[in-house]
Motif scaffolding. Structure first.
Motif, mmCIF file in Angstrom:
data_model
loop_
_atom_site.group_PDB
_atom_site.id
_atom_site.type_symbol
_atom_site.label_atom_id
_atom_site.label_comp_id
_atom_site.label_asym_id
_atom_site.label_seq_id
_atom_site.Cartn_x
_atom_site.Cartn_y
_atom_site.Cartn_z
ATOM 1 N N PHE A 162 0.834 -1.203 0.000
ATOM 2 C CA PHE A 162 0.000 0.000 0.000
ATOM 3 C C PHE A 162 0.866 1.249 0.000
ATOM 4 O O PHE A 162 0.577 2.220 -0.711
ATOM 5 C CB PHE A 162 -0.920 -0.027 1.232
ATOM 6 C CG PHE A 162 -1.723 1.229 1.418
ATOM 7 C CD1 PHE A 162 -2.810 1.517 0.609
ATOM 8 C CD2 PHE A 162 -1.393 2.135 2.420
ATOM 9 C CE1 PHE A 162 -3.548 2.677 0.780
ATOM 10 C CE2 PHE A 162 -2.127 3.295 2.608
ATOM 11 C CZ PHE A 162 -3.203 3.568 1.781
ATOM 12 N N THR A 163 1.939 1.239 0.777
ATOM 13 C CA THR A 163 2.840 2.394 0.856
ATOM 14 C C THR A 163 3.423 2.723 -0.513
ATOM 15 O O THR A 163 3.483 3.890 -0.914
ATOM 16 C CB THR A 163 3.975 2.121 1.865
ATOM 17 O OG1 THR A 163 3.416 1.791 3.133
ATOM 18 C CG2 THR A 163 4.887 3.325 2.003
ATOM 19 N N LYS A 164 3.830 1.688 -1.241
ATOM 20 C CA LYS A 164 4.408 1.902 -2.575
ATOM 21 C C LYS A 164 3.366 2.486 -3.535
ATOM 22 O O LYS A 164 3.666 3.384 -4.332
ATOM 23 C CB LYS A 164 4.953 0.585 -3.125
ATOM 24 C CG LYS A 164 6.143 0.045 -2.353
ATOM 25 C CD LYS A 164 6.544 -1.324 -2.860
ATOM 26 C CE LYS A 164 7.692 -1.899 -2.042
ATOM 27 N NZ LYS A 164 8.068 -3.264 -2.482
ATOM 28 N N SER A 165 2.148 1.974 -3.457
ATOM 29 C CA SER A 165 1.089 2.465 -4.345
ATOM 30 C C SER A 165 0.726 3.909 -4.036
ATOM 31 O O SER A 165 0.554 4.736 -4.946
ATOM 32 C CB SER A 165 -0.150 1.572 -4.202
ATOM 33 O OG SER A 165 0.152 0.243 -4.581
ATOM 34 N N VAL A 166 0.614 4.223 -2.745
ATOM 35 C CA VAL A 166 0.319 5.605 -2.340
ATOM 36 C C VAL A 166 1.451 6.538 -2.770
ATOM 37 O O VAL A 166 1.205 7.669 -3.209
ATOM 38 C CB VAL A 166 0.077 5.675 -0.814
ATOM 39 C CG1 VAL A 166 0.184 7.105 -0.308
ATOM 40 C CG2 VAL A 166 -1.288 5.098 -0.474
ATOM 41 N N VAL A 175 3.943 14.763 -2.236
ATOM 42 C CA VAL A 175 3.784 14.033 -0.974
ATOM 43 C C VAL A 175 4.517 12.704 -1.117
ATOM 44 O O VAL A 175 4.334 12.003 -2.116
ATOM 45 C CB VAL A 175 2.289 13.779 -0.667
ATOM 46 C CG1 VAL A 175 2.128 12.879 0.561
ATOM 47 C CG2 VAL A 175 1.558 15.106 -0.474
ATOM 48 N N ASN A 176 5.357 12.383 -0.137
ATOM 49 C CA ASN A 176 6.055 11.103 -0.217
ATOM 50 C C ASN A 176 5.560 10.137 0.845
ATOM 51 O O ASN A 176 4.915 10.521 1.819
ATOM 52 C CB ASN A 176 7.583 11.281 -0.164
ATOM 53 C CG ASN A 176 8.083 11.835 1.150
ATOM 54 O OD1 ASN A 176 7.325 12.283 1.998
ATOM 55 N ND2 ASN A 176 9.397 11.807 1.329
ATOM 56 N N ALA A 177 5.827 8.848 0.622
ATOM 57 C CA ALA A 177 5.387 7.797 1.541
ATOM 58 C C ALA A 177 6.439 6.704 1.570
ATOM 59 O O ALA A 177 6.890 6.238 0.518
ATOM 60 C CB ALA A 177 4.040 7.225 1.094
ATOM 61 N N ASN A 178 6.829 6.311 2.776
ATOM 62 C CA ASN A 178 7.844 5.274 2.945
ATOM 63 C C ASN A 178 7.458 4.360 4.102
ATOM 64 O O ASN A 178 6.652 4.736 4.967
ATOM 65 C CB ASN A 178 9.218 5.901 3.216
ATOM 66 C CG ASN A 178 9.733 6.689 2.031
ATOM 67 O OD1 ASN A 178 10.146 6.129 1.022
ATOM 68 N ND2 ASN A 178 9.693 8.013 2.128
ATOM 69 N N ALA A 179 8.036 3.163 4.116
ATOM 70 C CA ALA A 179 7.747 2.193 5.168
ATOM 71 C C ALA A 179 9.019 1.868 5.944
ATOM 72 O O ALA A 179 10.093 1.706 5.367
ATOM 73 C CB ALA A 179 7.169 0.914 4.566
ATOM 74 N N VAL A 180 8.867 1.781 7.247
ATOM 75 C CA VAL A 180 9.959 1.378 8.135
ATOM 76 C C VAL A 180 9.571 0.032 8.740
ATOM 77 O O VAL A 180 8.463 -0.130 9.259
ATOM 78 C CB VAL A 180 10.191 2.420 9.252
ATOM 79 C CG1 VAL A 180 11.250 1.930 10.228
ATOM 80 C CG2 VAL A 180 10.604 3.752 8.639
ATOM 81 N N VAL A 234 12.961 10.891 -1.431
ATOM 82 C CA VAL A 234 12.883 9.450 -1.178
ATOM 83 C C VAL A 234 11.418 9.085 -1.015
ATOM 84 O O VAL A 234 10.733 9.609 -0.142
ATOM 85 C CB VAL A 234 13.663 9.064 0.100
ATOM 86 C CG1 VAL A 234 13.579 7.561 0.331
ATOM 87 C CG2 VAL A 234 15.104 9.529 0.021
ATOM 88 N N THR A 235 10.915 8.191 -1.869
ATOM 89 C CA THR A 235 9.521 7.768 -1.732
ATOM 90 C C THR A 235 9.345 6.334 -2.215
ATOM 91 O O THR A 235 10.100 5.855 -3.066
ATOM 92 C CB THR A 235 8.576 8.741 -2.478
ATOM 93 O OG1 THR A 235 7.241 8.535 -2.008
ATOM 94 C CG2 THR A 235 8.632 8.556 -3.987
ATOM 95 N N GLY A 236 8.369 5.651 -1.619
ATOM 96 C CA GLY A 236 8.079 4.265 -1.994
ATOM 97 C C GLY A 236 9.102 3.263 -1.507
ATOM 98 O O GLY A 236 9.147 2.138 -2.013
#
Length: 248
Positions: A162-166, A175-180, A234-236
């Motif tokens: 979901f994070t990658k798609s967003v 707007v960026n989105a990343n997962a930890v 940095v995103t996805g």
């Protein structure tokens, strides 16, 4: 001057554990921090301990109307939302064949739907601002699987995808989105799913190249980087914070 000076940040599940560590770090970096937690007392208590730039609000991430009410309150009070950290999570360890369907629902509602609900409420605001960052706390269980945590692993794998798609959808709005992805972390949740067993702790510690469990501050440092303007390009991305337990 911190890297998050003048930013408004929401951290879900921030009354204790990893979420509290994240809130403390963001606050130290200059952000105004909204401690959102299903336990309103722990949210307000944590906010009071942090200081004048912190506020504790009730939010049940599984309930869209609860999330919307919290987000509206933040927007009315501060005028904007710069950072959303989706940290709220829950698990109950058991072999999949012995697991209870009611627990599946709770695991998926909190870990996956919780992220969907907050993003649905916050992303339109960030799109309108033409700025913002989302940091989703997933898990290495979602990348490599984890015995006794099959449904949790599935939910966290969903968070990563979901994070990658967003990230793709929201890039046009800056707007960026990343997962930890935390590995085993020394928290109350970890203790509740068997982490208080000395044999398990010892076995895990031996398997981790750095020979220790993660502390909430280890995760918080990476989240704070993603939340800052230093990570604006940095995103996805998915970053494991596991002391080398998983590498890719």
């Amino acid at each position: 001057m911190g890297t998050l000076e003048d930013k408004i940040a929401i951290v879900t599940g921030a009354g204790q554990g990893i979420g509290r560590g994240i809130a403390e770090k963001l606050y130290a970096e200059g952000a105004t921090v909204v401690i959102a937690d299903i336990n309103e007392n722990s949210a307000k208590g944590t906010a009071a301990e942090l200081g004048s730039r912190a506020v504790g609000l009730h939010a049940d991430v599984t309930a869209p109307e609860s999330v919307q009410a919290m987000v509206e309150q933040v927007r009315q009070q501060f005028g904007r939302i710069d950072v959303l950290v989706n940290n709220a999570g829950w698990d109950k360890a058991a072999p999949f064949v012995d697991s209870d369907r009611a627990d599946w629902d709770r695991v998926i509602q909190i870990n996956l739907y919780g992220v969907l609900n907050t993003c649905k409420a916050v992303l339109p605001i960030m799109a309108e601002q033409k700025s913002g960052t989302v940091v989703n706390v997933a898990s290495d269980a979602g990348r490599v699987g984890s015995s006794g945590e099959a449904v949790y692993s599935a939910a966290k794998g969903g968070v990563i995808s979901f994070t990658k798609s967003v990230a793709r959808e929201m890039a046009r709005y800056q707007v960026n989105a990343n997962a930890v992805c935390p590995g085993p972390t020394d928290t109350a949740l970890f203790a509740s799913i068997g982490g208080d067993d000395p044999r398990l702790r010892e076995a895990l510690t031996k398997a981790i190249p750095f020979r220790r469990l993660a502390q909430p501050s280890d995760l918080a440092n990476v989240v704070a980087f993603f939340a800052s303007d230093e990570a604006a390009y940095v995103t996805g991305q998915t970053v494991s914070v596991s002391g080398g337990l998983t590498m890719s």
